[in-house]
Design an enzyme around this catalytic site. Structure first.
Site, PDB file in Angstrom:
ATOM      1  N   THR A  52      -6.560   1.292  -6.481  1.00 43.67           N
ATOM      2  CA  THR A  52      -5.432   1.244  -7.424  1.00 43.67           C
ATOM      3  C   THR A  52      -5.337  -0.151  -8.033  1.00 43.67           C
ATOM      4  OG1 THR A  52      -4.359   2.768  -5.876  1.00 43.67           O
ATOM      5  CG2 THR A  52      -3.024   1.952  -7.692  1.00 43.67           C
ATOM      6  N   ASP A 105      -1.239   2.562   1.622  1.00 41.22           N
ATOM      7  CA  ASP A 105      -1.726   3.854   2.129  1.00 41.22           C
ATOM      8  C   ASP A 105      -0.576   4.832   2.330  1.00 41.22           C
ATOM      9  OD1 ASP A 105      -4.348   2.751   2.281  1.00 41.22           O
ATOM     10  OD2 ASP A 105      -3.638   1.637   4.020  1.00 41.22           O
ATOM     11  N   GLU A 164      -3.452  -9.831   2.813  1.00 40.57           N
ATOM     12  CA  GLU A 164      -2.404  -9.224   1.973  1.00 40.57           C
ATOM     13  C   GLU A 164      -1.018  -9.593   2.488  1.00 40.57           C
ATOM     14  OE1 GLU A 164      -4.878  -5.305   0.398  1.00 40.57           O
ATOM     15  OE2 GLU A 164      -3.718  -5.159   2.239  1.00 40.57           O
TER      16      GLU A 164
HETATM   17  C1  5RP Z   1      -6.316  -2.706   1.409  1.00 38.55           C
HETATM   18  C2  5RP Z   1      -5.074  -1.960   1.142  1.00 38.55           C
HETATM   19  C3  5RP Z   1      -5.057  -1.097  -0.052  1.00 38.55           C
HETATM   20  O1  5RP Z   1      -4.149  -1.629  -0.972  1.00 38.55           O
HETATM   21  C4  5RP Z   1      -4.661   0.293   0.355  1.00 38.55           C
HETATM   22  O2  5RP Z   1      -5.596   0.753   1.321  1.00 38.55           O
HETATM   23  C5  5RP Z   1      -4.642   1.248  -0.844  1.00 38.55           C
HETATM   24  O3  5RP Z   1      -5.925   1.360  -1.377  1.00 38.55           O
HETATM   25  P1  5RP Z   1      -6.251   2.362  -2.553  1.00 38.55           P
HETATM   26  O4  5RP Z   1      -5.491   1.891  -3.755  1.00 38.55           O
HETATM   27  O5  5RP Z   1      -7.749   2.288  -2.708  1.00 38.55           O
HETATM   28  O6  5RP Z   1      -5.812   3.740  -2.103  1.00 38.55           O
HETATM   29  O7  5RP Z   1      -4.091  -2.054   1.840  1.00 38.55           O
HETATM   30  O8  5RP Z   1      -6.241  -3.454   2.578  1.00 38.55           O
END
Ligand code: 5RP
Length: 221
Positions: free
Chosen positions: A30, A85, A104
């Site tokens: 995303t 997630d 993060e």
């Molecule tokens: C990475 C993260 C991502 O932001 C989370 O997994 C969402 O990823 P995606 O947008 O590919 O679904 O926390 O550490």
């Protein structure tokens, strides 16, 4: 899960970016839409700098002309935009499927405002069904596994290492009835360096479903 919705959520959050800001870039598919749209705005004249939460996001941002600063030299970020997630109405989130949750969380903590972008598949009634990643000092792998199991998780070690050279243990709790208590319990385990429970960091979420973007703002009261 829809790429169109990921793009829409990213574009909605992008409207919060203003000239002169230092922007924190999250990690994941995303955020990839965000980086690409932000790169376009930069090529049109928007003046911002960024810090990235992963090597992959730093590379992607540099590739579209965004000036990326070394976060090790930065103490404060204006606005961070990151994926998730799972996110619920209280703005509790689980992050880290992409393995970047330790950086993060540091960047989120340094940020005046942190917003999550997600497609509707990430919007949940209560967090806990997703695996909860825990970044662990390799030296402490077996010890932290045992502590997570004692907290009720099924634990699997992920392949590879993080950008920080550590391992990730994916902990499956099935449900997390008391996220604050669980976060404190994991925080207290020596060798567990960071986990994907984001309980106070997220100020707002842009969640796109079927073409419509909903913004959930943290209740200030
Ligand atoms: C990475 C993260 C991502 O932001 C989370 O997994 C969402 O990823 P995606 O947008 O590919 O679904 O926390 O550490």
């Amino acid at each position: 899960m829809s790429d169109d919705d990921k793009r829409r959520a990213a574009e909605a959050a992008l409207r919060e970016v203003q000239d002169g800001m230092l922007v924190g870039l999250g990690t994941g598919s995303t955020v990839a839409f965000l980086i690409s749209a932000l790169g376009e705005r930069v090529s049109e004249g928007l003046r911002i700098e960024a810090v990235a939460t992963s090597v992959a996001s730093a590379r992607a941002a540099a590739a579209v002309g965004i000036a990326v600063r070394d976060f090790a030299e930065v103490a404060r970020v204006d606005l961070t935009i990151d994926g998730a997630d799972e996110v619920d109405a209280r703005l509790y989130a689980i992050k880290g499927a992409g393995g970047a949750m330790l950086r993060e969380k540091v960047v989120a903590a340094a940020s005046t405002r942190m917003v999550v972008i997600a497609d509707g598949s990430k919007r949940v009634e209560g967090i806990g069904a997703a695996k909860l990643p825990v970044e662990v000092l390799p030296f402490a792998r077996a010890f932290v596994t045992a502590r997570l199991e004692a907290l009720g998780a099924g634990v699997e070690q992920r392949e590879g290492v993080t950008d920080n050279g550590n391992v990730i243990l994916d902990a499956r709790f099935g449900a997390i009835p008391e996220p604050v208590r669980l976060a404190a319990a994991i925080d207290a385990v020596p060798g567990a360096l960071g986990h994907g429970l984001f309980l106070g960091e997220v100020d707002a979420a842009y969640v796109a479903s079927g073409g419509t973007v909903e913004r959930i703002e943290r209740d200030e009261g």
